[in-house]
Design a protein around this motif. Structure first.
Motif, PDB file in Angstrom:
ATOM      1  N   TYR A  34      44.386  17.870  42.719  1.00  0.00           N
ATOM      2  CA  TYR A  34      43.509  18.227  43.841  1.00  0.00           C
ATOM      3  C   TYR A  34      42.322  17.280  43.898  1.00  0.00           C
ATOM      4  N   ARG A  35      41.831  16.943  42.731  1.00  0.00           N
ATOM      5  CA  ARG A  35      40.700  16.023  42.623  1.00  0.00           C
ATOM      6  C   ARG A  35      41.023  14.685  43.289  1.00  0.00           C
ATOM      7  N   LYS A  36      42.262  14.228  43.108  1.00  0.00           N
ATOM      8  CA  LYS A  36      42.653  12.960  43.738  1.00  0.00           C
ATOM      9  C   LYS A  36      42.586  13.085  45.259  1.00  0.00           C
ATOM     10  N   LEU A  37      42.974  14.258  45.717  1.00  0.00           N
ATOM     11  CA  LEU A  37      43.040  14.488  47.149  1.00  0.00           C
ATOM     12  C   LEU A  37      41.670  14.396  47.814  1.00  0.00           C
ATOM     13  N   GLU A  94      36.869  30.313  45.689  1.00  0.00           N
ATOM     14  CA  GLU A  94      37.457  29.360  46.623  1.00  0.00           C
ATOM     15  C   GLU A  94      36.520  28.190  46.850  1.00  0.00           C
ATOM     16  N   LEU A  95      37.048  26.986  46.670  1.00  0.00           N
ATOM     17  CA  LEU A  95      36.273  25.772  46.894  1.00  0.00           C
ATOM     18  C   LEU A  95      36.738  25.142  48.198  1.00  0.00           C
ATOM     19  N   ARG A  96      35.788  24.662  48.983  1.00  0.00           N
ATOM     20  CA  ARG A  96      36.160  23.999  50.231  1.00  0.00           C
ATOM     21  C   ARG A  96      35.550  22.617  50.265  1.00  0.00           C
ATOM     22  N   HIS A  97      36.347  21.649  50.591  1.00  0.00           N
ATOM     23  CA  HIS A  97      35.867  20.271  50.651  1.00  0.00           C
ATOM     24  C   HIS A  97      36.153  19.678  52.016  1.00  0.00           C
ATOM     25  N   PRO A  98      35.147  19.626  52.890  1.00  0.00           N
ATOM     26  CA  PRO A  98      35.361  19.026  54.201  1.00  0.00           C
ATOM     27  C   PRO A  98      35.525  17.499  54.088  1.00  0.00           C
ATOM     28  N   PHE A  99      36.288  16.932  55.003  1.00  0.00           N
ATOM     29  CA  PHE A  99      36.464  15.491  55.050  1.00  0.00           C
ATOM     30  C   PHE A  99      35.585  14.922  56.153  1.00  0.00           C
ATOM     31  N   ARG A 100      35.312  13.644  56.040  1.00  0.00           N
ATOM     32  CA  ARG A 100      34.526  12.977  57.057  1.00  0.00           C
ATOM     33  C   ARG A 100      35.250  13.091  58.400  1.00  0.00           C
ATOM     34  N   ARG A 116      41.133  23.067  50.691  1.00  0.00           N
ATOM     35  CA  ARG A 116      40.612  24.230  49.977  1.00  0.00           C
ATOM     36  C   ARG A 116      41.398  24.441  48.696  1.00  0.00           C
ATOM     37  N   LEU A 117      40.700  24.861  47.704  1.00  0.00           N
ATOM     38  CA  LEU A 117      41.351  25.163  46.439  1.00  0.00           C
ATOM     39  C   LEU A 117      40.950  26.572  46.037  1.00  0.00           C
ATOM     40  N   ARG A 118      41.933  27.383  45.794  1.00  0.00           N
ATOM     41  CA  ARG A 118      41.625  28.743  45.378  1.00  0.00           C
ATOM     42  C   ARG A 118      41.962  28.899  43.897  1.00  0.00           C
ATOM     43  N   LEU A 119      40.983  29.374  43.143  1.00  0.00           N
ATOM     44  CA  LEU A 119      41.173  29.520  41.699  1.00  0.00           C
ATOM     45  C   LEU A 119      41.124  30.986  41.310  1.00  0.00           C
ATOM     46  N   ASP A 120      41.913  31.337  40.368  1.00  0.00           N
ATOM     47  CA  ASP A 120      41.836  32.682  39.805  1.00  0.00           C
ATOM     48  C   ASP A 120      40.518  32.761  39.021  1.00  0.00           C
ATOM     49  N   ALA A 121      39.678  33.712  39.340  1.00  0.00           N
ATOM     50  CA  ALA A 121      38.345  33.738  38.740  1.00  0.00           C
ATOM     51  C   ALA A 121      38.382  34.042  37.247  1.00  0.00           C
ATOM     52  N   ARG A 122      39.461  34.617  36.798  1.00  0.00           N
ATOM     53  CA  ARG A 122      39.524  34.985  35.388  1.00  0.00           C
ATOM     54  C   ARG A 122      40.080  33.826  34.550  1.00  0.00           C
ATOM     55  N   THR A 123      41.152  33.235  35.023  1.00  0.00           N
ATOM     56  CA  THR A 123      41.814  32.207  34.218  1.00  0.00           C
ATOM     57  C   THR A 123      41.470  30.798  34.676  1.00  0.00           C
ATOM     58  N   ILE A 151      45.536  22.498  53.044  1.00  0.00           N
ATOM     59  CA  ILE A 151      45.101  21.231  53.628  1.00  0.00           C
ATOM     60  C   ILE A 151      45.088  21.407  55.137  1.00  0.00           C
ATOM     61  N   LEU A 152      43.916  21.256  55.732  1.00  0.00           N
ATOM     62  CA  LEU A 152      43.811  21.405  57.180  1.00  0.00           C
ATOM     63  C   LEU A 152      43.794  20.037  57.813  1.00  0.00           C
ATOM     64  N   THR A 153      44.707  19.810  58.724  1.00  0.00           N
ATOM     65  CA  THR A 153      44.781  18.482  59.319  1.00  0.00           C
ATOM     66  C   THR A 153      44.884  18.567  60.824  1.00  0.00           C
ATOM     67  N   VAL A 154      44.623  17.424  61.439  1.00  0.00           N
ATOM     68  CA  VAL A 154      44.917  17.291  62.861  1.00  0.00           C
ATOM     69  C   VAL A 154      46.059  16.305  62.962  1.00  0.00           C
ATOM     70  N   GLU A 155      47.172  16.753  63.456  1.00  0.00           N
ATOM     71  CA  GLU A 155      48.313  15.855  63.610  1.00  0.00           C
ATOM     72  C   GLU A 155      48.740  15.856  65.062  1.00  0.00           C
TER      73      GLU A 155
END
Lengths: 658, 195
Positions: free
Chosen positions: A256-259, A278-284, A295-302, A310-314
């Protein structure tokens, strides 16, 4: 109407834009304001421009509103964290004097007006005491979680679990397309991968609603995306971008980090809800990939990723690609499974030789990996590093670990709370000669995508890990003192309300009493925590420098290890003695106390010598639990009398000669 | 003695109190007053700093640092005339320091984005409706402004007067007026173009 100025002169000159705005803002002097008002009354042109100015303000305000933070931490939590920093700031200033003065407790403290300023109501006093006392335990709880910190944390977790030997990991990921307008989910495919622990090879199968199922073994995950992009219906621009980032489709934090690496914006948003982060990373905007946001959703416990969107315009349409984990299994690497991967081994997948095809990219270079304690022996350099870390006090509760690497080097890796600690530790390590790599990060710093944060080497050998305030802390817990009580408060109050000396006739002022109590509690809690940290360090030393691992060490290095142990033992004994002395002042040994509490498991207290560091750690944990339940606001308060009696018994075992 | 937790002060009282740090310290109410000020100003100021640095965590941190400075000042008996604009000035400077540090760090990195930028097509995002698109779009909208114009507009939107903005930015009220006018015009022109 008669006092209107001459219309001619008013109309003579239009109002400049600056003045129109200043007029609206009430920034013009009385006379100028009037003049502009008169002009506007007559001039449609300027009135139109005034309206346009107003409209511009409105559209600016509209944008500004949308640029507001999504999630603000609750105000009580912010206030608690502010209080802590205020107390810490004041504490820094008088730290030295407080430290020496507290040795001679109960000599009445005079300065340190910072602790409790004037609360006369016990409720507030308790809250303040609690806030001060918990600094040692929970300062990390009250800082808001940043997206970067969350990502680093998840990454560290992932690095720790990524490498299991003789295991084949099975990952099942459902890939959906979600209609951005209706929220309707359309199932696209299911990608399941088997990853081999002994080679970079992986076996994939892809299921689609049409029922097609393809199975293939790839030499590495490098071409996975190209293979499946059409099947999982990724657009061209997204595919091109993801390939250029070497992104491997799947639910991995590192991937995800690469993305998000080249998204061209810095902002990130984090939201915490029940059960997940939930982490959200907007793109330019206008990003060539067509991605608007990931967006990356993480289990809060583990802290494991459960969903990536991945939200895109195609082609002018808004698309959401959603990857959800539906299965994760760790399978034993049986012969059958190994045979599956062996088929590609001959082509170079299993060994480090480069791919024979000239057009293919070279196989990834093997990076050195950490060896477990059972696979390695201690070296003099490792001992020297341990000594240096001890001198920098990096062995007391901080996440700094030393790894013997597969290439014979040593890696010192740490996740630190502050950048200043990074320098201090690096400086201490600079004195050690030998092949050492130092890798210290803070949650805010950028973590290189190629970097691995490894699971601490001692963790695997520590099945009995007791509950500790560090180093593995619950990240989302919020200290809550509503309705909590400090069991020792009334006893402390009764003690400190008495005049300190014969000369002093009157009882001290309530504010002074509370201040004295707060100082006393801080002192007790600090000593107690220190003891626990030293015991913990001792236990880790025992695992790191086990009899087997030190067998081949030269004499001087072995004595260094012994000296380290002795140092921790001494610190524990000193702290235990000080703590006992402090308790003595508020509850004299002559006082009859209730029957001591039983230890949690009902057993009689063991001797610390019985089972080495493990025993010391157990006793230190117990004293810390007791101190916390007696002296800090606790949801499960202990009975003061029997709690004290038990604490006294426990402490006695930690003093030398007992 | 006044009770700290029950102490409820009006904004006017708080301002008044900050005028005389010495008296404040003597009444032993410094922390209680600061806490109230902090609680009062936090939502607005954090949102303001967020717009400059893009992270709530950093914004919270900057606000707290500013308040610790305020504590230092008042503790020393310094008189703070206008505590609200004082706070804005300090957070503004802290935020700018952070932004500059970040820019320096990134200046040396050539990103994938830059390498490809020449070929970039016009954004199709503008034609899409929905709040998701809006956020990134709007952040972009502020980019047409010069840093000064952006600062002036954002501070004005916080309700600061021209003179207060000038104090924060170490400039004159006249310059603030010019920046505001120009900023609004540029902003609106760009807005019309993309609409």
């Amino acid at each position: 109407m008669t006092n209107l100025p001459d219309p001619e002169s008013v109309l003579l000159q239009h109002v400049v834009d600056e003045d129109l705005l200043a007029y609206l803002d009430g920034e013009l002097s009385g006379e100028a304001h009037q003049d502009v008002g008169h002009h506007l009354a007559r001039c449609w042109d300027c009135r139109t421009r005034l309206a346009a100015t107003q409209a511009r303000i409105e559209s600016f305000m509209h944008v500004r509103r949308s640029l507001s933070p999504d999630v603000l931490m609750p105000s009580e939590r912010a206030l608690a964290s502010f209080r802590e920093r205020l107390a810490a700031r004041a504490g820094d200033r008088s730290a030295r004097s407080v430290g020496t003065r507290l040795q001679g407790f109960p000599a009445r403290a005079r300065s340190a007006a910072w602790l409790l300023l004037s609360p006369s109501r016990p409720a507030f006093a308790l809250l303040a005491i609690a806030a001060v006392a918990v600094v040692a335990f929970v300062s990390w709880f009250n800082t808001p979680l940043s997206a970067e910190a969350a990502l680093a944390k998840a990454e560290a977790r992932e690095a720790g679990t990524a490498r299991r030997s003789n295991t084949v990991v099975k990952n099942v990921i459902q890939i959906d397309r979600v209609d951005a307008k209706t929220g309707q989910r359309k199932h696209v495919s299911v990608l399941s991968t088997l990853t081999d622990s002994a080679s970079p090879a992986l076996s994939i199968s892809l299921g689609t609603p049409e029922g097609t199922l393809e199975q293939e073994v790839l030499a590495s995950d490098e071409h996975l995306l190209v293979k499946v992009s059409a099947r999982i219906r990724f657009g061209q621009n997204l595919t091109r971008y993801a390939v250029s980032q070497r992104w491997v489709p799947g639910l991995s934090v590192a991937e995800y980090r690469k993305l998000i690496r080249d998204r061209g914006l810095d902002s990130a948003f984090v939201a915490e809800a029940d059960g997940f982060v939930e982490l959200r990373h907007p793109f330019r905007p206008g990003h060539p990939s067509g991605v608007l946001e990931t967006r990356l959703r993480l289990d809060a416990r583990t802290w494991t990723p459960t969903e990536i969107a991945i939200l895109t315009v195609e082609q002018g349409e808004l698309q959401e690609h959603r990857l959800t984990r539906t299965g994760l299994e760790f399978l034993a690497r049986t012969n059958d499974l190994a045979a599956l991967f062996a088929s590609v081994g001959a082509r170079g997948g299993m060994t480090a030789t480069p791919d024979s095809r000239s057009d293919g990219p070279a196989a990834p270079r093997r990076r050195p990996l950490p060896l477990s304690y059972s696979d390695s022996v201690a070296t003099p350099t490792e001992v020297a590093v341990a000594v240096a870390l001890h001198e920098a006090k990096a062995d007391l509760g901080e996440e700094v670990n030393v790894f013997q690497m597969s290439d014979g080097s040593l890696l010192v890796q740490g996740l630190l709370d502050h950048a200043s600690r990074k320098q201090e530790i690096a400086r201490a390590l600079a004195t050690v000669a030998g092949p050492i790599r130092v890798d210290l990060v803070t949650p805010g710093s950028r973590v290189d995508a190629a970097r691995d944060l490894f699971e601490p080497p001692w963790r695997s050998s520590l099945a009995e890990a007791p509950s500790l305030p560090a180093p593995d802390r619950p990240p989302l817990h919020i200290a809550d003192f509503s309705g909590a009580t400090v069991p020792m408060y009334s006893r402390l109050h009764a003690h400190f309300v008495r005049p300190r000396s014969r000369g002093e006739a009157a009882a001290p002022a309530p504010a002074d009493i509370d201040r004295t109590i707060a100082e006393f509690v801080t002192h007790v809690v600090r000593r107690s925590t220190e003891m626990l940290f030293h015991a913990w360090a001792l236990r880790k030393l025992e695992l790191q420098f086990s009899d087997r691992r030190v067998q081949s060490l030269p004499g001087p290095s072995r004595s260094d290890v012994d000296a380290l142990r002795l140092s921790h033992h001494r610190s524990i004994a000193t702290a235990a003695r000080e703590l006992a002395a402090s308790l003595e002042t508020v509850a004299p040994a002559t006082e009859r106390l209730a029957e001591p509490l039983r230890s949690p498991d009902g057993a009689s207290p063991g001797r610390p010598g019985d089972d080495g560091a493990r025993g010391v750690l157990r006793i230190c944990s117990e004293q810390n639990e007791l101190v916390r339940s007696l002296f800090t606001a606790s949801a499960a308060p202990a009975d003061p009398s029997s709690g004290l009696a038990r604490l006294r018994t426990v402490l006695r075992q930690l003093e030398p000669g007992s | 003695m006044m009770n700290a937790s029950a102490l409820s002060l009006s904004w006017g009282d708080l301002r008044e109190l900050c005028l005389d740090g010495k008296a404040l310290r003597q009444t032993d109410q410094l922390d209680a007053v600061l806490e109230q000020l902090y609680a009062r100003l936090r939502p607005q100021v954090v949102a303001y700093v967020f717009r400059l640095v893009g992270s709530t965590r950093d914004a919270e941190d900057i606000l707290q640092t500013a308040f610790l400075n305020l504590w230092d000042q008042l503790q020393r008996g310094v008189e703070i005339r206008n505590v609200r604009s004082w706070i804005y000035r300090v957070v503004h400077n802290l935020a700018m320091d952070q932004v500059r540090a970040r820019d320096r760090r990134e200046a040396s990195e050539t990103t994938w984005l830059e390498a490809r930028d020449e070929g970039a097509r016009p954004s199709t995002a503008a034609s899409i409706e929905g709040a998701l698109v809006a956020r990134a779009e709007l952040a972009e909208a502020l980019r047409v402004l010069s840093p000064r114009e952006r600062e002036c507009l954002l501070l004005r939107a916080e309700g600061l007067s021209y003179q207060e903005i000038a104090d924060v930015l170490q400039t004159s009220a006249k310059a603030v007026s010019v920046h505001l006018t120009r900023g609004l015009r540029k902003f609106a022109d760009d807005h019309d173009k993309s609409a």
